[in-house]
Design a protein around this motif. Sequence first.
Motif, PDB file in Angstrom:
ATOM      1  N   LEU A 156      -2.559  -5.026  -7.650  1.00  0.00           N
ATOM      2  CA  LEU A 156      -2.807  -5.973  -6.558  1.00  0.00           C
ATOM      3  C   LEU A 156      -1.958  -5.540  -5.371  1.00  0.00           C
ATOM      4  O   LEU A 156      -0.727  -5.392  -5.501  1.00  0.00           O
ATOM      5  CB  LEU A 156      -2.450  -7.404  -6.965  1.00  0.00           C
ATOM      6  CG  LEU A 156      -3.354  -8.062  -8.023  1.00  0.00           C
ATOM      7  CD1 LEU A 156      -2.910  -9.502  -8.272  1.00  0.00           C
ATOM      8  CD2 LEU A 156      -4.816  -8.024  -7.608  1.00  0.00           C
ATOM      9  N   LEU A 157      -2.602  -5.327  -4.222  1.00  0.00           N
ATOM     10  CA  LEU A 157      -1.901  -4.870  -3.039  1.00  0.00           C
ATOM     11  C   LEU A 157      -1.564  -6.045  -2.130  1.00  0.00           C
ATOM     12  O   LEU A 157      -2.360  -6.978  -1.976  1.00  0.00           O
ATOM     13  CB  LEU A 157      -2.748  -3.849  -2.274  1.00  0.00           C
ATOM     14  CG  LEU A 157      -3.043  -2.534  -3.015  1.00  0.00           C
ATOM     15  CD1 LEU A 157      -3.824  -1.579  -2.115  1.00  0.00           C
ATOM     16  CD2 LEU A 157      -1.749  -1.874  -3.499  1.00  0.00           C
ATOM     17  N   PRO A 195       0.824  -1.230   0.000  1.00  0.00           N
ATOM     18  CA  PRO A 195       0.000   0.000   0.000  1.00  0.00           C
ATOM     19  C   PRO A 195       0.846   1.263   0.000  1.00  0.00           C
ATOM     20  O   PRO A 195       0.489   2.249  -0.663  1.00  0.00           O
ATOM     21  CB  PRO A 195      -0.818  -0.142   1.286  1.00  0.00           C
ATOM     22  CG  PRO A 195      -0.922  -1.618   1.509  1.00  0.00           C
ATOM     23  CD  PRO A 195       0.405  -2.176   1.058  1.00  0.00           C
ATOM     24  N   HIS A 252      -5.900   1.352  -6.990  1.00  0.00           N
ATOM     25  CA  HIS A 252      -6.788   0.711  -6.027  1.00  0.00           C
ATOM     26  C   HIS A 252      -6.744  -0.800  -6.237  1.00  0.00           C
ATOM     27  O   HIS A 252      -6.710  -1.286  -7.374  1.00  0.00           O
ATOM     28  CB  HIS A 252      -8.222   1.226  -6.181  1.00  0.00           C
ATOM     29  CG  HIS A 252      -8.307   2.728  -6.084  1.00  0.00           C
ATOM     30  ND1 HIS A 252      -8.262   3.400  -4.901  1.00  0.00           N
ATOM     31  CD2 HIS A 252      -8.418   3.678  -7.067  1.00  0.00           C
ATOM     32  CE1 HIS A 252      -8.351   4.702  -5.124  1.00  0.00           C
ATOM     33  NE2 HIS A 252      -8.438   4.896  -6.426  1.00  0.00           N
ATOM     34  N   ASP A 253      -6.753  -1.501  -5.108  1.00  0.00           N
ATOM     35  CA  ASP A 253      -6.608  -2.955  -5.122  1.00  0.00           C
ATOM     36  C   ASP A 253      -7.645  -3.616  -6.030  1.00  0.00           C
ATOM     37  O   ASP A 253      -8.846  -3.336  -5.939  1.00  0.00           O
ATOM     38  CB  ASP A 253      -6.742  -3.496  -3.699  1.00  0.00           C
ATOM     39  CG  ASP A 253      -6.335  -4.957  -3.592  1.00  0.00           C
ATOM     40  OD1 ASP A 253      -5.529  -5.400  -4.425  1.00  0.00           O
ATOM     41  OD2 ASP A 253      -6.830  -5.626  -2.666  1.00  0.00           O
ATOM     42  N   ARG A 254      -7.117  -4.472  -6.933  1.00  0.00           N
ATOM     43  CA  ARG A 254      -7.894  -5.273  -7.880  1.00  0.00           C
ATOM     44  C   ARG A 254      -8.556  -4.443  -8.980  1.00  0.00           C
ATOM     45  O   ARG A 254      -9.112  -5.002  -9.921  1.00  0.00           O
ATOM     46  CB  ARG A 254      -8.957  -6.138  -7.167  1.00  0.00           C
ATOM     47  CG  ARG A 254      -8.347  -7.144  -6.187  1.00  0.00           C
ATOM     48  CD  ARG A 254      -9.374  -8.151  -5.684  1.00  0.00           C
ATOM     49  NE  ARG A 254      -9.845  -9.011  -6.775  1.00  0.00           N
ATOM     50  CZ  ARG A 254      -9.201 -10.096  -7.210  1.00  0.00           C
ATOM     51  NH1 ARG A 254      -8.044 -10.460  -6.666  1.00  0.00           N
ATOM     52  NH2 ARG A 254      -9.697 -10.839  -8.183  1.00  0.00           N
TER      53      ARG A 254
END
Length: 678
Positions: free
Chosen positions: A627-628, A612, A621-623
């Motif tokens: 991928l975070l 992050p 932003h995740d996805r």
Amino acid sequence: MQRARASLALRGWHGTAQRVLQEFRRIPEEDEALSLLPLDEPFAPFAVPRAEAPRVSIVIPTYGKLPYTLACLRSIVLHASATPIEIIVVDDAAPDDSAAVLAGVTGLRVLRNERNLGFIGSCNAGAQAARGEFLLFLNNDTQVTSGWMEALLQCFAERSDCGIAGSKLVYPDGRLQEAGGLVFDDGSCWNLGRFESRDAPAWQFRREVDYVSGAALMIRRTLFEYVGCFDTLLSPAYYDDTDLAFAVRAAGWRVYYEPASMVIHCEGISAGTDLSSGMKRFQTINQDKFVAKWRGVLAGHPSRQTALDQAVHWRARGRLLVVDGTTPDASRDSGSLRLMEMFEIFRSLGWSVTFCPDDTRTSRADMHRLGRFGVEILALSSAEGLPRWLAEHGKELRAVMLCRHTVAGQYLHIVRQHAPQAKLIFDTVDLHFVREQRAAELSGQASMLRQAKLSRQSELTLIADSDVTFVVSPDEQALLRSLAPAARVELVSNIHVIHGCTKPHAERRGLLFVGGHGHPPNVDAMRWIAGAILPELRKVDPDVVVHILGDISDALRAELAQDGLQLHGRVADLDPWMETCLASLAPLRFGAGVKGKINMSMSYGLPVIATPLAVEGMHLHDRDNVLLAGEAEAFAAAYRQLRDDPALWSRLSAAGLDNIRHYFSVEAATRTLQRVLN
């Protein structure tokens, strides 16, 4: 006496004295480093390149002086390239046996004028017979060097507004003869760099000039015909190349001096040097004709009383000095890539850029690399050199950009002293105190926290004392709004060209990390990859390989060495990995600013797995477009998802490209830089 008066006006007393001293230095007739071909070599038949569909037509006008013509042709053969060419020699009704001898050169096209037409008539005749896309006019008393023609073609390829490109001309003794030319408001001309060292930094960068010599001049054949060829009003010769340059500019194109193309020119062999007799007398006659034709345009040119340093840059919107710690190298780090892109934007906005590396280390390769961007490098012998240079040239500057707080802290007040009229820009590159504070929190060391507080005070003072401050992320911009509300803070983030995705999911293997050991967050990330992330990845895929690209010390290489980790060091071209790896890793646990490794990967459509913190301020932003992962196990889980889900991989690839287009493109940076510099 005429030249002495002109020199005093342009160079001043000191510069003129230095020029006079040059005349008393003993200089050999030929510089051995140039490897000139002999003129007394007995003629034996030889062949020159000749393509049925040439890209370049080399036109060589001649009037006798056969040994020079043959040496010129042999030099073209010696330095031939894959570019398809034809060579056209135009014999201007010479009374010797040139035409008969030249008939023994296989592949050569020889045209013979029925009567003497002079230089202009011969060049026009050769151009009319030419078939190439480009015309390359070349004097017969020249010898070319390696890469000379390719450099001119590269200038056209990299400058869409290029109408004419001209070579760097040097004397056989090695001194510079001409690095493009100036034309003053009275129509008189000045050969830039004359008699100086051919390697002097001042003449190693591509730039727009008033004209280039017809001794080595390239132009598109269609444009040459459109502007009416060489104007026969100026027959038989002189001011023809200057007039052509003005005509090309009037048609909406520009004239560039290309230093990477070097041609040796025996000036005066064909026409002598006496302005009062022979062909050379037309130089004075044609100046009057030229002035009458272009009087309106010349009114906007500098006068002969203009100082040379100012006259050289007169076409630019202004002169901009940029100072950074080291000479940028886009293959080394993202900060260098960003600065190189800024150089290109400055040029496109019409600014003349001078760059100074604070460490005073620069090389010929550096000069060539930055010279393609139109950037002059100051090759100063010591750190004390920049204050001296500012004392002499500060009044010429309209803007100064100091990169990183270590550089700005040294020079901000010196710039204010010697260039008070210049807009002073502090480019943070990233907020140093934020990175130090996060490193201190990760380590838990009180001494590091104290250092971070000192850095914060120092950077905030520099920001307050600057006219404009650049930051790379909106998060940093928001932070400074609260810490320095009175400061003007502009966002100039990483700048990336869109490369695009070239290979599908099915053709990709392995993971990638880009970063050198000179940046502490990268070293921490490499150790985390080797010590924790890779073991978790190998639980998912025992054959997985992580490729690490970037400078790495021998000690760190030995520390990290293990199966599944390939340490490539710095590479000149990232494409092979960007186009074949499955994903890029950004396991950064501290740092600041926008991460170039993430931007670079996304500009190739390569999905990214990141912490992050690594995506802070990057609109990710995740996805959605990344991928975070905060732990080693999470990196392994993200890798499994990308490996097993081609649809997810494709969606992240496309979304990453969209993110670069929207937030990190050349267009976005150009808007900000234009607003600031205006």
